[in-house]
Design a protein around this motif. Structure first.
Motif, PDB file in Angstrom:
ATOM      1  N   ASN A 106       0.998  -1.588   0.227  1.00 36.21           N
ATOM      2  CA  ASN A 106      -0.018   0.033  -0.419  1.00 36.21           C
ATOM      3  C   ASN A 106       0.958   1.329  -0.143  1.00 36.21           C
ATOM      4  O   ASN A 106       0.461   2.389   0.598  1.00 36.21           O
ATOM      5  CB  ASN A 106      -1.188   0.320   1.265  1.00 36.21           C
ATOM      6  CG  ASN A 106      -2.064  -1.119   1.136  1.00 36.21           C
ATOM      7  OD1 ASN A 106      -2.457  -1.299  -0.174  1.00 36.21           O
ATOM      8  ND2 ASN A 106      -1.951  -1.845   2.402  1.00 36.21           N
ATOM      9  N   ALA A 107       2.009   1.239  -0.839  1.00 37.15           N
ATOM     10  CA  ALA A 107       3.020   2.262  -0.483  1.00 37.15           C
ATOM     11  C   ALA A 107       2.663   4.179  -0.725  1.00 37.15           C
ATOM     12  O   ALA A 107       2.859   4.886  -0.524  1.00 37.15           O
ATOM     13  CB  ALA A 107       4.232   2.286  -1.182  1.00 37.15           C
ATOM     14  N   VAL A 108       2.014   2.995  -2.463  1.00 39.34           N
ATOM     15  CA  VAL A 108       1.339   4.427  -3.293  1.00 39.34           C
ATOM     16  C   VAL A 108      -0.062   5.359  -2.176  1.00 39.34           C
ATOM     17  O   VAL A 108       0.331   6.415  -2.765  1.00 39.34           O
ATOM     18  CB  VAL A 108       1.246   3.873  -4.641  1.00 39.34           C
ATOM     19  CG1 VAL A 108       0.034   4.916  -4.983  1.00 39.34           C
ATOM     20  CG2 VAL A 108       1.802   3.550  -5.115  1.00 39.34           C
ATOM     21  N   ALA A 109      -0.794   4.477  -1.869  1.00 44.92           N
ATOM     22  CA  ALA A 109      -1.777   5.438  -1.425  1.00 44.92           C
ATOM     23  C   ALA A 109      -1.514   5.933   0.433  1.00 44.92           C
ATOM     24  O   ALA A 109      -2.158   6.664   0.389  1.00 44.92           O
ATOM     25  CB  ALA A 109      -2.420   4.482  -0.878  1.00 44.92           C
ATOM     26  N   LEU A 110      -0.804   4.785   1.061  1.00 42.28           N
ATOM     27  CA  LEU A 110       0.307   5.455   2.404  1.00 42.28           C
ATOM     28  C   LEU A 110       0.682   6.940   2.059  1.00 42.28           C
ATOM     29  O   LEU A 110       0.632   8.201   2.497  1.00 42.28           O
ATOM     30  CB  LEU A 110       1.407   4.633   2.598  1.00 42.28           C
ATOM     31  CG  LEU A 110       0.356   3.330   3.802  1.00 42.28           C
ATOM     32  CD1 LEU A 110       1.116   2.468   4.261  1.00 42.28           C
ATOM     33  CD2 LEU A 110      -0.550   3.920   4.528  1.00 42.28           C
ATOM     34  N   PRO A 145       1.373  11.750   4.136  1.00 39.71           N
ATOM     35  CA  PRO A 145       2.167  11.521   3.841  1.00 39.71           C
ATOM     36  C   PRO A 145       2.953  12.180   5.282  1.00 39.71           C
ATOM     37  O   PRO A 145       4.761  11.332   5.312  1.00 39.71           O
ATOM     38  CB  PRO A 145       2.696  12.545   2.965  1.00 39.71           C
ATOM     39  CG  PRO A 145       0.931  13.167   3.409  1.00 39.71           C
ATOM     40  CD  PRO A 145       0.321  12.142   3.280  1.00 39.71           C
ATOM     41  N   GLN A 146       2.468  12.124   6.171  1.00 39.10           N
ATOM     42  CA  GLN A 146       3.315  12.363   6.688  1.00 39.10           C
ATOM     43  C   GLN A 146       3.461  11.577   8.441  1.00 39.10           C
ATOM     44  O   GLN A 146       4.179  11.426   8.714  1.00 39.10           O
ATOM     45  CB  GLN A 146       2.514  13.584   7.993  1.00 39.10           C
ATOM     46  CG  GLN A 146       1.376  14.063   8.435  1.00 39.10           C
ATOM     47  CD  GLN A 146      -0.321  14.379   7.085  1.00 39.10           C
ATOM     48  OE1 GLN A 146       0.534  13.807   6.503  1.00 39.10           O
ATOM     49  NE2 GLN A 146      -0.490  15.050   7.889  1.00 39.10           N
ATOM     50  N   GLY A 147       2.615  10.267   8.132  1.00 41.35           N
ATOM     51  CA  GLY A 147       2.654   9.123   8.676  1.00 41.35           C
ATOM     52  C   GLY A 147       4.006   8.452   7.760  1.00 41.35           C
ATOM     53  O   GLY A 147       4.142   7.861   8.991  1.00 41.35           O
ATOM     54  N   VAL A 148       4.099   8.541   6.917  1.00 41.18           N
ATOM     55  CA  VAL A 148       5.434   7.875   6.028  1.00 41.18           C
ATOM     56  C   VAL A 148       6.307   8.233   6.584  1.00 41.18           C
ATOM     57  O   VAL A 148       7.840   7.917   6.921  1.00 41.18           O
ATOM     58  CB  VAL A 148       4.914   7.970   4.461  1.00 41.18           C
ATOM     59  CG1 VAL A 148       6.030   7.404   4.177  1.00 41.18           C
ATOM     60  CG2 VAL A 148       3.505   7.500   4.185  1.00 41.18           C
ATOM     61  N   ALA A 149       6.416   9.561   6.686  1.00 39.85           N
ATOM     62  CA  ALA A 149       8.048   9.843   7.417  1.00 39.85           C
ATOM     63  C   ALA A 149       7.927   9.191   8.902  1.00 39.85           C
ATOM     64  O   ALA A 149       9.220   8.768   9.110  1.00 39.85           O
ATOM     65  CB  ALA A 149       7.930  12.140   7.330  1.00 39.85           C
ATOM     66  N   ALA A 150       7.025   9.921   9.165  1.00 40.91           N
ATOM     67  CA  ALA A 150       7.351   9.241  10.746  1.00 40.91           C
ATOM     68  C   ALA A 150       7.802   7.856  11.047  1.00 40.91           C
ATOM     69  O   ALA A 150       8.121   7.141  11.761  1.00 40.91           O
ATOM     70  CB  ALA A 150       6.001   9.327  11.551  1.00 40.91           C
TER      71      ALA A 150
END
Length: 132
Positions: free
Chosen positions: A47-51, A56-61
Motif C-alpha cells: 500500500n505504499a502508493v496509497a500511504l 505523507p506525514q505518517g510515512v515520514a514518521a
C-alpha cells in the motif's frame, strides 16, 4: 515494531550481563513479534502508493521509527555475535585443555601414542555396542 524493539533491548540487556537463559527465554516472543513485523512491512509495501498519497506525514514518521528500529536490530546482532564468539572461544579452550590432559607426556613434552589405525589419543575410545 516498538514491542519488538523492546524485546530486543531486553534480550541485549540480559546477554550483556551474562544472563543467557533469561535472554534466550525471550526468543519465542521475539519470533512472534518478528513475524508480525514482517507481515506489517509487506502490507506497507503493498500500500505504499496509497500511504504516500493520503498520509505523507505518517510515512515520514514510519521511516524515522524504522531507522531507530534498524539501529536497535544492529545493536542486538552485535551483542549476539559477541556472545557467540565468546562462548565458542570458551568451548574451544575447554576442549584443548581436556585434550592436553589426555595426551601422555614423555620427558615433559606432550606426545601422541602411535596407533595402527592412524588415530592419536585425542580421538577418544572406540565403543562397540552389540545390542540392537
Amino acid at each position: 515494531m516498538s514491542d519488538l524493539e523492546t524485546v530486543l533491548a531486553a534480550e541485549c540487556d540480559h546477554i550483556k550481563v551474562g544472563r543467557l537463559r533469561d535472554g534466550l527465554s525471550l526468543s519465542e516472543r521475539k519470533g512472534a513479534l518478528a513475524s508480525a513485523y514482517l507481515q506489517g512491512l509487506e502490507n506497507v509495501k503493498l500500500n505504499a502508493v496509497a500511504l504516500a498519497r493520503f498520509a505523507p506525514q505518517g510515512v515520514a514518521a514510519l521511516k524515522a521509527a524504522h531507522q531507530r528500529f534498524t539501529q536497535s536490530v544492529a545493536a542486538n546482532q552485535t551483542v549476539l555475535a559477541t556472545a557467540r564468539t565468546v562462548s565458542e572461544g570458551l568451548i574451544r579452550s575447554l576442549a584443548d585443555e581436556i585434550g592436553r590432559n589426555r595426551a601422555p607426556t614423555v620427558y615433559g613434552a606432550p606426545s601422541v601414542a602411535p596407533s595402527p589405525y592412524g588415530r592419536g589419543t585425542s580421538s577418544g575410545p572406540l565403543v562397540l555396542s552389540r545390542s540392537l
